[in-house]
Structure formats: structure tokens, C-alpha cells
Write an enzyme that holds these catalytic residues in place. Structure first.
Site, short mmCIF file in Angstrom:
data_model
loop_
_atom_site.label_atom_id
_atom_site.label_comp_id
_atom_site.label_asym_id
_atom_site.label_seq_id
_atom_site.Cartn_x
_atom_site.Cartn_y
_atom_site.Cartn_z
N GLU A 91 0.81 -1.22 0.00
CA GLU A 91 0.00 0.00 0.00
C GLU A 91 0.84 1.26 0.00
OE1 GLU A 91 -2.94 -1.94 3.20
OE2 GLU A 91 -2.78 0.23 3.24
N CYS A 104 2.99 8.25 1.72
CA CYS A 104 3.32 7.32 2.80
C CYS A 104 3.57 5.97 2.16
CB CYS A 104 2.14 7.24 3.78
SG CYS A 104 2.37 5.99 5.06
N CYS A 111 5.16 -7.63 8.02
CA CYS A 111 6.08 -7.14 9.04
C CYS A 111 6.23 -8.21 10.11
CB CYS A 111 5.51 -5.87 9.66
SG CYS A 111 6.59 -5.12 10.91
N CYS A 115 3.40 -5.67 16.50
CA CYS A 115 2.73 -4.68 17.38
C CYS A 115 1.25 -5.05 17.51
CB CYS A 115 2.89 -3.28 16.82
SG CYS A 115 4.61 -2.72 16.80
N CYS A 118 -1.55 -3.15 15.33
CA CYS A 118 -1.24 -2.84 13.93
C CYS A 118 -1.76 -3.92 12.99
CB CYS A 118 0.27 -2.70 13.77
SG CYS A 118 0.77 -2.29 12.09
N CYS A 332 -2.54 2.36 7.32
CA CYS A 332 -1.83 1.44 6.44
C CYS A 332 -1.93 0.00 6.90
CB CYS A 332 -0.37 1.85 6.36
SG CYS A 332 -0.14 3.06 5.09
N1 SAH Z 1 7.38 -0.14 11.44
C1 SAH Z 1 7.48 1.27 11.53
C2 SAH Z 1 6.69 2.03 10.47
C3 SAH Z 1 5.32 1.57 10.10
S1 SAH Z 1 3.90 2.01 10.98
C4 SAH Z 1 7.09 1.75 12.91
O1 SAH Z 1 6.73 0.94 13.73
O2 SAH Z 1 7.23 2.93 13.18
C5 SAH Z 1 3.69 3.73 11.00
C6 SAH Z 1 3.06 4.20 12.30
O3 SAH Z 1 1.69 3.83 12.44
C7 SAH Z 1 3.77 3.66 13.52
O4 SAH Z 1 3.93 4.67 14.47
C8 SAH Z 1 2.79 2.62 14.01
O5 SAH Z 1 3.00 2.28 15.34
C9 SAH Z 1 1.47 3.31 13.73
N2 SAH Z 1 0.30 2.45 13.73
C10 SAH Z 1 0.18 1.15 13.40
N3 SAH Z 1 -1.08 0.72 13.57
C11 SAH Z 1 -1.79 1.78 14.00
C12 SAH Z 1 -3.16 1.96 14.35
N4 SAH Z 1 -4.03 0.98 14.29
N5 SAH Z 1 -3.53 3.20 14.75
C13 SAH Z 1 -2.65 4.21 14.81
N6 SAH Z 1 -1.35 4.09 14.50
C14 SAH Z 1 -0.92 2.88 14.10
#
Ligand code: SAH
Length: 353
Positions: A91, A104, A111, A115, A118, A332
Site C-alpha cells: 500500500e 506514505c 512485518c 505490534c 497494527c 496502512c
Molecule cells: N514499522 C514502523 C513504520 C510503520 S507504521 C514503525 O513501527 O514505526 C507507521 C506508524 O503507524 C507507527 O507509528 C505505528 O505504530 C502506527 N500504527 C500502526 N497501527 C496503528 C493503528 N491501528 N492506529 C494508529 N497508529 C498505528
């Protein structure tokens, strides 16, 4: 084995073309075509047919296909799902701000960081993206949308520091004066905190912005939300951030997704303020995007307000991220995930809306 031509820097392209018996200046000619988004050797009309044929033998080239394109009716945000050479999909989101258009982009297919909130990590890591694939997210988002891209955030699918060399090469390519020429100061790289890579990144002395996905200021909360914290810890992360700032002179940004009842209490705010002040970091609050498979909910506006007040009173520089594209599958990872679910249910990925 054929070389991936779009991943080559001009100097490397010159060497590769020299092996085909071509003079040095030919590389500039070819790089110009590539930088305009040409992804078919036969469209490089100022090259001889014989050279184009020899190039086809030595290199591969691919143009990502749009699997899905959604345009937000609210704010014009465009969300693309691109099909890669091997059928995988990633994406890319194009957002319009006052200062220009930001893209973005994703750095991996899936990944491995896991997390808890996510969507991108649900199916695990499939593979890393090649430099050319990352570059083409920027290139074809710009060409397809007609919006000139001035800013890049590596905040799509994947952990950029888990694909370090390819991401570094992508940065060189996209920053190249004869390429897309996007300034490092207009690029943000977001990480969940792979601190072993921070010093290496600082040594490259790039002028990009490092965003650290903090999401919790204490080990108990952070390790629950982010497995990357386990065995590393917030103290070590803050140390690594401090070293990074000292070495590069660049202010770090903390990303903090506000999750109802999980990381949004007054205690969290106070500790976060302390952490941010320790490294002079800017705090970017994001109301959590609800993900279907996850139990978490965004913090209430009241809790967010109280949280911001504590940070501001502690002298921390804080902003709240505006939600863009909320009608086009929001954060994303969710669009790709939807496609996966369609395929799991027997519908081929390409046929989903
Ligand atoms: N792996 C990297 C970049 C990808 S995610 C990282 O962890 O930073 C980009 C951002 O979106 C990160 O800050 C991530 O924690 C956040 N993110 C992921 N899922 C989310 C969600 N459901 N709501 C808000 N932020 C989210």
C-alpha cells in the site's frame, strides 16, 4: 541472473553498461528515462535497437500495477494497492497538506514486529521490498495521481530498519539530483525502535527525520503493545535516541497512538513528558485507528485533551495528527489485509474492489 536496473545508482548503471561495451554517458541517458518513470526498454527511443535488446538480456524492469485505487471524498487522500512482480501487494497513500503532497510508503510486504494494534503485522513478514519497488511507490503514486510529491514518510507497511540496506539505497535513489531529487529534510523514517541500527543510521548523517513509534513511556505497557520492546526496554531506546540526536543534530519525533484505557492516563502523560524532554523530542499524538482484528479502541476526546494539557504544561512540543482518508480504509496495512481476507475466502486478490 538479470540485474534489477531501477535499483542501480547512476555510477553502478555506468559500470553495468560499460560491461555491455557502452560509453559512460549512456548511463545518464538511461537514468533520465528511468527517472521519468519509463519501465520498458523499447520506450527508450534514443537508444539503438541493438542496445535495447542487450539490455533486456542483462536487466529486468517492472512497472507496478494498480490493484486498487481509492480516493477519499472527504479530503482527496488517495490510497493505492500496488501489485509487485511476484504477485505480492503493498500500500501507498498520497496525502495533500498545505506544504505539499506527501506519500506514505511501505518498506516490506508484511512485518515481523508484531505490534498488538497494527494491521500490517497480522500475517507476519512475507519479504523485504527491493530499492526499486520502494522507489516505484513514490514514482507511480506521483505519475498516476498527477500530484507532484514533495514529502515522503516511511510509515506504511513494514519496519524500515529491518530492511536497512535496501531502504538506504532507496533514499539515495530518491534523493539523487538527477532522479526524483526529493530532499532528505522532506523525508521521515519511522521505526518501532530497532536500536541496534540507530548508530549506523546516525553515521550515514542523512538529514532525514527519525520518527520513533513510542506508544508507551514505560516497559510494562510498551512490552505488551510492542514485542520489539522486550529485551530492549524504554531506557535503552531513550539512550539510543539521545545519541542519535547528539550525533546528527536532528530532533527526533515520538509517535504515540492513543489507546483507550491502555496508554492514555495522567501517569503515562507525565512519564512521556519526561522521556520527551530527555531527548528534546517532538510528540505526535495519533488517535488509534481501530483495526477489525484488534480489541483496542481510540482514546476519548476528553482523555486526549487532558493528556495534551499535561504534555504542554511540561513544556513538550506536541501535535495531534489529522486523520486523513478515513473513508478509504484508514491506516496502512488495512487495505492489503482486506485483500488477503478476500483471497482466503477464495476470491482472487486482483478481483476485489
Ligand atoms: N514499522 C514502523 C513504520 C510503520 S507504521 C514503525 O513501527 O514505526 C507507521 C506508524 O503507524 C507507527 O507509528 C505505528 O505504530 C502506527 N500504527 C500502526 N497501527 C496503528 C493503528 N491501528 N492506529 C494508529 N497508529 C498505528
Amino acid at each position: 541472473m538479470k540485474q534489477d536496473i531501477v535499483s542501480l545508482l547512476p555510477e553502478e548503471l555506468a559500470d553495468a553498461l560499460a560491461e555491455l561495451g557502452e560509453p559512460k554517458y549512456r548511463a545518464a541517458q538511461v537514468f533520465r528515462w528511468l527517472s521519468r518513470g519509463v519501465r520498458d526498454f523499447d520506450e527508450m527511443s534514443d537508444l539503438s535497437k541493438s542496445l535495447r535488446d542487450r539490455m533486456k538480456e542483462s536487466f529486468f524492469i517492472y512497472r507496478p500495477r494498480v490493484l486498487s485505487k481509492q480516493v477519499s471524498k472527504i479530503d482527496g487522500t488517495i490510497k493505492y494497492l500496488w501489485e509487485l512482480r511476484d504477485g505480492n501487494a503493498v500500500e501507498t497513500v498520497v496525502m495533500t497538506y498545505k506544504y505539499g503532497n506527501t506519500v506514505c510508503i511501505s518498506s516490506q510486504v508484511g512485518c515481523r514486529q508484531g505490534c498488538a494494534f497494527c494491521a500490517s503485522t497480522i500475517g507476519g513478514l512475507v519479504r523485504c521490498l527491493e530499492p526499486s519497488e520502494i522507489l516505484d511507490e513514490v514514482m507511480f503514486s506521483q505519475l498516476d495521481s498527477g500530484k507532484p510529491i514533495s514529502h515522503i514518510v516511511l510509515m506504511g507497511i513494514g519496519e524500515p530498519l529491518d530492511n536497512f540496506e535496501n531502504v538506504m539505497r532507496f533514499l539515495e535513489l530518491v534523493n539523487h539530483p538527477k532522479g526524483m531529487n526529493i530532499g532528505m529534510r522532506h523525508i521521515s523514517l519511522s521505526t518501532c525502535g530497532i536500536i541496534e541500527r540507530f548508530d549506523e543510521l546516525a553515521e550515514r548523517d542523512l538529514q532525514l527525520t527519525l520518527s520513533v513509534s513510542l506508544h508507551a513511556p514505560d516497559d510494562e505497557t510498551r512490552s505488551k503493545l510492542m514485542p520489539a520492546n522486550r529485551g530492549r526496554g524504554v531506557d535503552a531506546l531513550i539512550d539510543a535516541c539521545r545519541r542519535y540526536t547528539e550525533q546528527t543534530g536532528r530532533r527526533i519525533s515520538f509517535e504515540y497512538a492513543m489507546i483507550d484505557g491502555v496508554n492514555d492516563t495522567a501517569n503515562h502523560a507525565q512519564l512521556l513528558a519526561k522521556r520527551a524532554r530527555a531527548v528534546g523530542a517532538h510528540v505526535n499524538l495519533i488517535p488509534l485507528n481501530h483495526v477489525e482484528e484488534r480489541q483496542f479502541r481510540p482514546s476519548t476526546p476528553g482523555h486526549m485533551k487532558a493528556f495534551i494539557k499535561i504534555l504542554e504544561e511540561a513544556g513538550v512540543n506536541v501535535t495531534v495528527r489529522r486523520r486523513l482518508g478515513s473513508d478509504v480504509d484508514a491506516s496502512c496495512g488495512q487495505l492489503r489485509r482486506k485483500m488477503q481476507k478476500h483471497s482466503e475466502n477464495g476470491v482472487p486478490a486482483g478481483s476485489a474492489d
